[in-house]
Design a protein around this motif. Sequence first.
Motif, PDB file in Angstrom:
ATOM      1  N   HIS A  45       0.849  -1.297  -0.173  1.00  0.00           N
ATOM      2  CA  HIS A  45       0.362   0.088  -0.306  1.00  0.00           C
ATOM      3  C   HIS A  45       1.365   0.930  -0.047  1.00  0.00           C
ATOM      4  CE1 HIS A  45      -2.629  -2.739   2.025  1.00  0.00           C
ATOM      5  NE2 HIS A  45      -3.007  -3.051   0.966  1.00  0.00           N
ATOM      6  N   VAL A  46       0.431   2.579  -0.612  1.00  0.00           N
ATOM      7  CA  VAL A  46       1.204   3.530  -0.564  1.00  0.00           C
ATOM      8  C   VAL A  46       0.542   4.102   0.314  1.00  0.00           C
ATOM      9  CG1 VAL A  46      -0.348   4.110  -2.817  1.00  0.00           C
ATOM     10  CG2 VAL A  46       2.204   5.387  -2.121  1.00  0.00           C
ATOM     11  N   ALA A  47       1.147   5.975   0.510  1.00  0.00           N
ATOM     12  CA  ALA A  47       0.164   6.748   1.388  1.00  0.00           C
ATOM     13  C   ALA A  47       0.584   7.433   1.076  1.00  0.00           C
ATOM     14  CB  ALA A  47       1.297   6.405   3.302  1.00  0.00           C
ATOM     15  N   PRO A  48      -1.057   7.941   1.222  1.00  0.00           N
ATOM     16  CA  PRO A  48      -1.468   9.075   0.503  1.00  0.00           C
ATOM     17  C   PRO A  48      -0.339  10.560   0.414  1.00  0.00           C
ATOM     18  CG  PRO A  48      -3.575   7.899   0.985  1.00  0.00           C
ATOM     19  CD  PRO A  48      -1.794   7.113   1.430  1.00  0.00           C
ATOM     20  N   ALA A  49       0.612  10.491   2.147  1.00  0.00           N
ATOM     21  CA  ALA A  49       1.092  11.336   2.537  1.00  0.00           C
ATOM     22  C   ALA A  49       1.913  11.538   1.697  1.00  0.00           C
ATOM     23  CB  ALA A  49       1.418  11.560   4.037  1.00  0.00           C
ATOM     24  N   ASP A  50       2.933  10.318   1.398  1.00  0.00           N
ATOM     25  CA  ASP A  50       4.078  10.419   0.901  1.00  0.00           C
ATOM     26  C   ASP A  50       4.238  11.030  -0.726  1.00  0.00           C
ATOM     27  OD1 ASP A  50       4.839   9.539   3.132  1.00  0.00           O
ATOM     28  OD2 ASP A  50       5.041   7.153   2.557  1.00  0.00           O
ATOM     29  N   VAL A  51       2.676  10.485  -1.475  1.00  0.00           N
ATOM     30  CA  VAL A  51       2.074  11.269  -3.046  1.00  0.00           C
ATOM     31  C   VAL A  51       2.287  12.645  -2.614  1.00  0.00           C
ATOM     32  CG1 VAL A  51       0.828  11.363  -4.570  1.00  0.00           C
ATOM     33  CG2 VAL A  51       0.877   8.983  -3.735  1.00  0.00           C
ATOM     34  N   ILE A  96       5.224  15.624  -4.392  1.00  0.00           N
ATOM     35  CA  ILE A  96       5.165  17.112  -5.306  1.00  0.00           C
ATOM     36  C   ILE A  96       5.550  17.332  -5.447  1.00  0.00           C
ATOM     37  CG2 ILE A  96       2.471  19.019  -6.328  1.00  0.00           C
ATOM     38  CD1 ILE A  96       1.020  16.008  -5.130  1.00  0.00           C
ATOM     39  N   ARG A  97       5.946  18.202  -6.492  1.00  0.00           N
ATOM     40  CA  ARG A  97       6.868  19.904  -7.449  1.00  0.00           C
ATOM     41  C   ARG A  97       6.359  20.549  -7.824  1.00  0.00           C
ATOM     42  NH1 ARG A  97      12.219  16.126  -8.977  1.00  0.00           N
ATOM     43  NH2 ARG A  97      11.530  17.426 -11.059  1.00  0.00           N
ATOM     44  N   GLU A  98       6.488  21.162  -7.870  1.00  0.00           N
ATOM     45  CA  GLU A  98       6.555  23.120  -9.008  1.00  0.00           C
ATOM     46  C   GLU A  98       6.054  22.036 -10.429  1.00  0.00           C
ATOM     47  OE1 GLU A  98       7.803  26.492  -9.080  1.00  0.00           O
ATOM     48  OE2 GLU A  98       7.328  26.633  -6.726  1.00  0.00           O
ATOM     49  N   ASP A  99       7.069  21.041 -10.724  1.00  0.00           N
ATOM     50  CA  ASP A  99       7.087  20.639 -12.191  1.00  0.00           C
ATOM     51  C   ASP A  99       6.354  19.091 -12.346  1.00  0.00           C
ATOM     52  OD1 ASP A  99       9.353  19.538 -10.412  1.00  0.00           O
ATOM     53  OD2 ASP A  99      10.757  19.500 -12.427  1.00  0.00           O
ATOM     54  N   THR A 100       5.574  18.741 -11.256  1.00  0.00           N
ATOM     55  CA  THR A 100       5.037  17.371 -11.990  1.00  0.00           C
ATOM     56  C   THR A 100       4.243  17.540 -12.795  1.00  0.00           C
ATOM     57  OG1 THR A 100       5.677  16.599  -9.212  1.00  0.00           O
ATOM     58  CG2 THR A 100       3.951  15.435 -10.342  1.00  0.00           C
ATOM     59  N   ILE A 101       3.551  16.952 -13.681  1.00  0.00           N
ATOM     60  CA  ILE A 101       2.579  16.691 -14.864  1.00  0.00           C
ATOM     61  C   ILE A 101       1.999  15.668 -14.530  1.00  0.00           C
ATOM     62  CG2 ILE A 101       3.829  18.039 -15.849  1.00  0.00           C
ATOM     63  CD1 ILE A 101       4.189  16.075 -17.351  1.00  0.00           C
ATOM     64  N   LEU A 102       2.610  14.335 -13.589  1.00  0.00           N
ATOM     65  CA  LEU A 102       1.718  13.190 -13.644  1.00  0.00           C
ATOM     66  C   LEU A 102       1.677  12.348 -12.514  1.00  0.00           C
ATOM     67  CD1 LEU A 102      -0.648  11.008 -15.313  1.00  0.00           C
ATOM     68  CD2 LEU A 102       2.254  10.239 -16.252  1.00  0.00           C
ATOM     69  N   VAL A 103       0.913  11.918 -12.138  1.00  0.00           N
ATOM     70  CA  VAL A 103       0.944  10.619 -10.941  1.00  0.00           C
ATOM     71  C   VAL A 103       0.381   9.431 -11.542  1.00  0.00           C
ATOM     72  CG1 VAL A 103       0.362  10.222  -8.804  1.00  0.00           C
ATOM     73  CG2 VAL A 103       0.873  12.395  -9.032  1.00  0.00           C
ATOM     74  N   SER A 104       1.218   8.607 -11.682  1.00  0.00           N
ATOM     75  CA  SER A 104      -0.024   7.187 -11.397  1.00  0.00           C
ATOM     76  C   SER A 104       0.172   6.169 -10.696  1.00  0.00           C
ATOM     77  CB  SER A 104       1.293   6.719 -13.065  1.00  0.00           C
ATOM     78  OG  SER A 104       0.735   5.866 -13.642  1.00  0.00           O
ATOM     79  N   ILE A 105      -0.882   5.704 -10.185  1.00  0.00           N
ATOM     80  CA  ILE A 105      -0.936   4.572  -9.137  1.00  0.00           C
ATOM     81  C   ILE A 105      -2.135   3.821  -9.895  1.00  0.00           C
ATOM     82  CG2 ILE A 105      -1.823   3.973  -6.771  1.00  0.00           C
ATOM     83  CD1 ILE A 105      -0.387   7.029  -5.980  1.00  0.00           C
ATOM     84  N   MET A 106      -1.260   2.080  -9.387  1.00  0.00           N
ATOM     85  CA  MET A 106      -2.669   1.083  -9.967  1.00  0.00           C
ATOM     86  C   MET A 106      -3.623   1.143  -9.565  1.00  0.00           C
ATOM     87  SD  MET A 106      -0.242  -2.063  -8.650  1.00  0.00           S
ATOM     88  CE  MET A 106      -0.684  -2.602 -10.833  1.00  0.00           C
ATOM     89  N   SER A 107      -4.903   0.566  -9.566  1.00  0.00           N
ATOM     90  CA  SER A 107      -5.556   0.043  -8.897  1.00  0.00           C
ATOM     91  C   SER A 107      -5.599  -0.937  -7.215  1.00  0.00           C
ATOM     92  CB  SER A 107      -6.999   0.294  -8.843  1.00  0.00           C
ATOM     93  OG  SER A 107      -7.581  -0.873 -10.089  1.00  0.00           O
ATOM     94  N   VAL A 108      -5.655  -1.728  -7.909  1.00  0.00           N
ATOM     95  CA  VAL A 108      -5.408  -3.380  -7.243  1.00  0.00           C
ATOM     96  C   VAL A 108      -3.869  -3.843  -7.978  1.00  0.00           C
ATOM     97  CG1 VAL A 108      -6.167  -5.837  -7.520  1.00  0.00           C
ATOM     98  CG2 VAL A 108      -7.409  -3.667  -6.954  1.00  0.00           C
ATOM     99  N   ASN A 109      -3.255  -3.966  -6.977  1.00  0.00           N
ATOM    100  CA  ASN A 109      -2.191  -4.280  -7.053  1.00  0.00           C
ATOM    101  C   ASN A 109      -2.040  -6.264  -8.324  1.00  0.00           C
ATOM    102  OD1 ASN A 109       1.206  -6.894  -6.965  1.00  0.00           O
ATOM    103  ND2 ASN A 109       1.283  -4.662  -6.766  1.00  0.00           N
ATOM    104  N   ASN A 110      -1.255  -6.080  -9.368  1.00  0.00           N
ATOM    105  CA  ASN A 110      -1.639  -7.472 -10.164  1.00  0.00           C
ATOM    106  C   ASN A 110      -0.610  -8.684  -9.959  1.00  0.00           C
ATOM    107  OD1 ASN A 110       0.868  -5.687 -11.076  1.00  0.00           O
ATOM    108  ND2 ASN A 110       1.780  -8.459 -11.880  1.00  0.00           N
ATOM    109  N   GLU A 111       0.125  -8.528  -8.741  1.00  0.00           N
ATOM    110  CA  GLU A 111       0.583  -9.868  -8.573  1.00  0.00           C
ATOM    111  C   GLU A 111       0.265  -9.991  -6.088  1.00  0.00           C
ATOM    112  OE1 GLU A 111       4.845 -10.421  -7.999  1.00  0.00           O
ATOM    113  OE2 GLU A 111       5.249  -9.200  -9.893  1.00  0.00           O
ATOM    114  N   ILE A 112      -0.131  -9.537  -5.463  1.00  0.00           N
ATOM    115  CA  ILE A 112      -0.485  -9.103  -3.834  1.00  0.00           C
ATOM    116  C   ILE A 112      -2.008  -9.072  -4.140  1.00  0.00           C
ATOM    117  CG2 ILE A 112       2.420  -9.141  -3.211  1.00  0.00           C
ATOM    118  CD1 ILE A 112       1.112  -6.814  -2.396  1.00  0.00           C
TER     119      ILE A 112
END
Length: 380
Positions: free
Chosen positions: A125-131, A135-151
């Motif tokens: 699980h990724v922590a929203p606070a870590d995402v 974030i920086r001024e030059d961030t243009i995209l965040v890509s995160i899967m809904s369900v992990n395909n392995e676990i």
Amino acid sequence: MIYLDNSATTHPFSGVLDTFRQTSERYFANPSSIHPLGGEAERLLEASRERVSSILGGQEGRVIFTSGGTESNNLAIKGTAFMHMSRGKHLITTRVEHPSVLETFESLESFGFEITYVDVDEYGHVAPADVHASIREDTILVSIMSVNNEIGSIQPLKEIGDILRSYPKIYFHVDHVQGQGKIDLSLQEAGVDLCSVSGHKIHGLKGTGVLYKKDNVRLFPLNHGGGQEQGIRAGTENLPGIVAFTKALRMIDEEKLRKKSELMELHDHLYDSLEELNGVVVNSPKHGAFHIINFSMPGYKPEAIIHALAKREVYISTKSACSSKEPDRSAVLEACRAKEEIATSALRISLSYETTKEELDTFLEILKEVRDSLVQISEV
């Protein structure tokens, strides 16, 4: 035969196959042709587009028909990067994404893009606070899967989307290939700008899929040519595949509505049974996606277990094909900080709405027999 590898691919619904054949026979014309047959094909194409968008809940956007999850992920990520690189070259993802996402990001590094790979906890699980912190001024995209395909870990997409609402210039992409038809995801509530779905994971056909795109999202095309798919994905549309995909999407939602609770019970039964087996370590979170359970058998080679099961016509999977030169490590489990003996002996069971308790009980008995026979062989 007991098939428990549904996260790799699913058996097509018979109704999907019938739809593909009927559409191929009747609507064979090119949707771009201006004669009546072409117009008829185009109307069916657009009707399918609207139906898919409605099923996905994309009230503020439309879908682009693709060849599947890999193309959809590449189009979302590269399309965003190349279209918006003038205002930023920083992208954010996690360390447990599908290879079609991770390798796409890695390829962009050669073009000068900077990627932040957010860490995950022991269950992926990724922590929203870590995402947020990435974030920086030059961030243009965040890509995160809904369900992990392995676990099978489910990511907190709504919480991440709530954070990103304060950054309207950052696009939010979700790889929903393993989640479609299994978990609930409101694209609107989660603030998703781009969403990838694959046909053959939902009892559709290989070579079909979509990328949902909000109306305000601008992408750089990866294919140039005839201007099809809103000018973003050139090439004659695979109309029979598109109509079959639409049928599969509708049917998997109907299956979910009727059988979700039953599949959850099967998941819990299998999860608890595996935890009780000697020599087995369950790696998936207990309350993850109810169709994926990952477990390890330290001391055994995953390919040996898989081949022994296959001889009994029981089919499960591992992270990748075996290698004779190096151990088969799961990058996902390594990112979860699993011990080496766990990461190198992982196996995955993936269920469908067609899986039965009898099949699972038979699998468990055969797994015990395989475990014992392999131990006896090793002791000879």
